[in-house]
Design a protein around this motif. Structure first.
Motif, PDB file in Angstrom:
ATOM      1  N   GLU A  16      -4.149  -7.221   8.341  1.00 40.24           N
ATOM      2  CA  GLU A  16      -4.102  -7.093   6.895  1.00 40.24           C
ATOM      3  C   GLU A  16      -2.998  -6.502   6.900  1.00 40.24           C
ATOM      4  O   GLU A  16      -2.282  -6.928   5.959  1.00 40.24           O
ATOM      5  CB  GLU A  16      -5.229  -5.543   6.633  1.00 40.24           C
ATOM      6  N   SER A  62       3.679 -10.461   5.332  1.00 37.30           N
ATOM      7  CA  SER A  62       4.287 -11.471   5.487  1.00 37.30           C
ATOM      8  C   SER A  62       4.460 -12.099   4.045  1.00 37.30           C
ATOM      9  O   SER A  62       5.388 -12.789   4.198  1.00 37.30           O
ATOM     10  CB  SER A  62       3.758 -12.114   6.858  1.00 37.30           C
ATOM     11  N   GLU A  63       4.032 -11.648   3.376  1.00 42.41           N
ATOM     12  CA  GLU A  63       3.432 -12.666   1.784  1.00 42.41           C
ATOM     13  C   GLU A  63       4.592 -12.040   1.330  1.00 42.41           C
ATOM     14  O   GLU A  63       4.969 -11.813   0.687  1.00 42.41           O
ATOM     15  CB  GLU A  63       2.062 -11.759   1.033  1.00 42.41           C
ATOM     16  N   ASN A  68      -0.770  -9.583   7.382  1.00 40.76           N
ATOM     17  CA  ASN A  68      -0.480 -10.392   6.121  1.00 40.76           C
ATOM     18  C   ASN A  68       0.553 -10.032   5.277  1.00 40.76           C
ATOM     19  O   ASN A  68       0.880 -10.132   4.389  1.00 40.76           O
ATOM     20  CB  ASN A  68      -2.302 -10.585   6.035  1.00 40.76           C
TER      21      ASN A  68
END
Length: 309
Positions: free
Chosen positions: A232, A238-239, A235
């Motif tokens: 989680e 990285s986003e 992600n």
């Protein structure tokens, strides 16, 4: 639906037994495949080396794989060259050898299975022993047999000796019987030693049976949720980075543990009755970091892990 959940819960509770059963079946299948496809006894003076390689080499590879696949190995050794005090902290210098012993014992399961199955089958042992040059062993194997047994024992596995068919078959059966006896001795010894080790560990347990069961459940749930949390946050991070890169703007502050927190949470852990922490992460969250500045390095208390109890 309730029946399905009950079956699923049963298999989850018995996953250790199922895992060992699957490992045993895989070992038996691999041994049979080696015996039928890859193994060809040379029936020469090289029988000893050839047979022992097929008997011992796969066990050695399985032992190495056991260390590689054990997460506790990497938790124990990661960063130890940079900061040796991670594995030899003050007051807990012997703990490293205790944990290493636990890792070694768990890694020995697959090699012991291979050796047991290989010895029970007898093919590798028969080839290895038929090439022996020891006069004592030859005397035991060729007792009451013609002189050709001493000279051509290495050809028995291939059936190319000058011995009669009955003598040749008797020698093969004798070698296979020796191998199976050794196999059962190994199985009995390993089982007895495993029982003693388990009894000793339970006798020295600092917690009751129910609390130990809770500890195991907590450790498993924490591990599962930690992996999900890693995904989680990875992600999200990285986003954020990709969005800031393509939009050419400064990123917002992203909450992350400090380097010292990562170090502390990566340490091995053992239970203390005065502080009921069920994992290193539990201790770090409740007590915070216990830092001791020494040579500009962070020193942590290295203790065991809940997963091994």
């Amino acid at each position: 639906m309730d029946a399905f959940q009950g079956i699923l819960k049963f298999f989850l509770n018995q996953k250790t037994v199922i895992g060992y059963s699957f490992m045993a079946l895989l070992t038996v299948g691999s041994e049979r495949l080696f015996s039928l496809v890859a193994f060809k006894c040379p029936c020469s003076k090289e029988n000893v080396a050839y047979g022992l390689v097929f008997l011992v080499a796969p066990a050695w590879v399985l032992l190495i794989l056991g260390f590689f696949l054990n997460s506790r190995s990497w938790r124990l050794f990661t960063g130890c060259c940079v900061n040796p005090r991670k594995i030899f902290p003050k007051g807990h210098s012997c703990r490293f050898f205790h944990v290493l012993g636990q890792i070694t014992l768990s890694s020995l399961v697959a090699p012991m299975m291979w050796l047991s199955v290989a010895l029970l089958n007898g093919t590798f042992y028969e080839c290895a022993m038929s090439g022996t040059k020891s006069s004592k062993l030859l005397g035991l194997i060729c007792k009451d047999k013609p002189r050709e047994c001493w000279d051509e024992l290495h050809k028995v596995s291939c059936g190319k000796t000058r011995l009669t068919a009955a003598d040749s078959e008797e020698l093969k059966l004798s070698l296979q019987a020796q191998s199976q006896i050794l196999g059962w001795c190994l199985i009995c010894s390993a089982s007895f030693f495993s029982l003693l080790a388990t009894c000793y560990a339970r006798c020295r347990s600092k917690v009751s049976y129910l609390q130990l069961s809770f500890w195991k459940t907590y450790a498993q749930k924490e591990k599962e949720q930690l992996e999900n949390t890693f995904l989680e946050y990875a992600n999200k991070l990285s986003e954020r980075n990709l969005k800031c890169f393509f939009e050419n703007k400064r990123p917002d502050v992203f909450p992350m543990p400090s380097f010292a927190a990562w170090e502390a949470a990566s340490e091995l852990h053992s239970f203390h009755q005065s502080r009921q922490h069920y994992s290193t992460l539990h201790r770090v969250v409740e007590d915070g970091l216990e830092l001791s500045p020494e040579d500009d390095e962070t020193t942590m208390v290295l203790v065991g892990t809940a997963h091994s109890v």
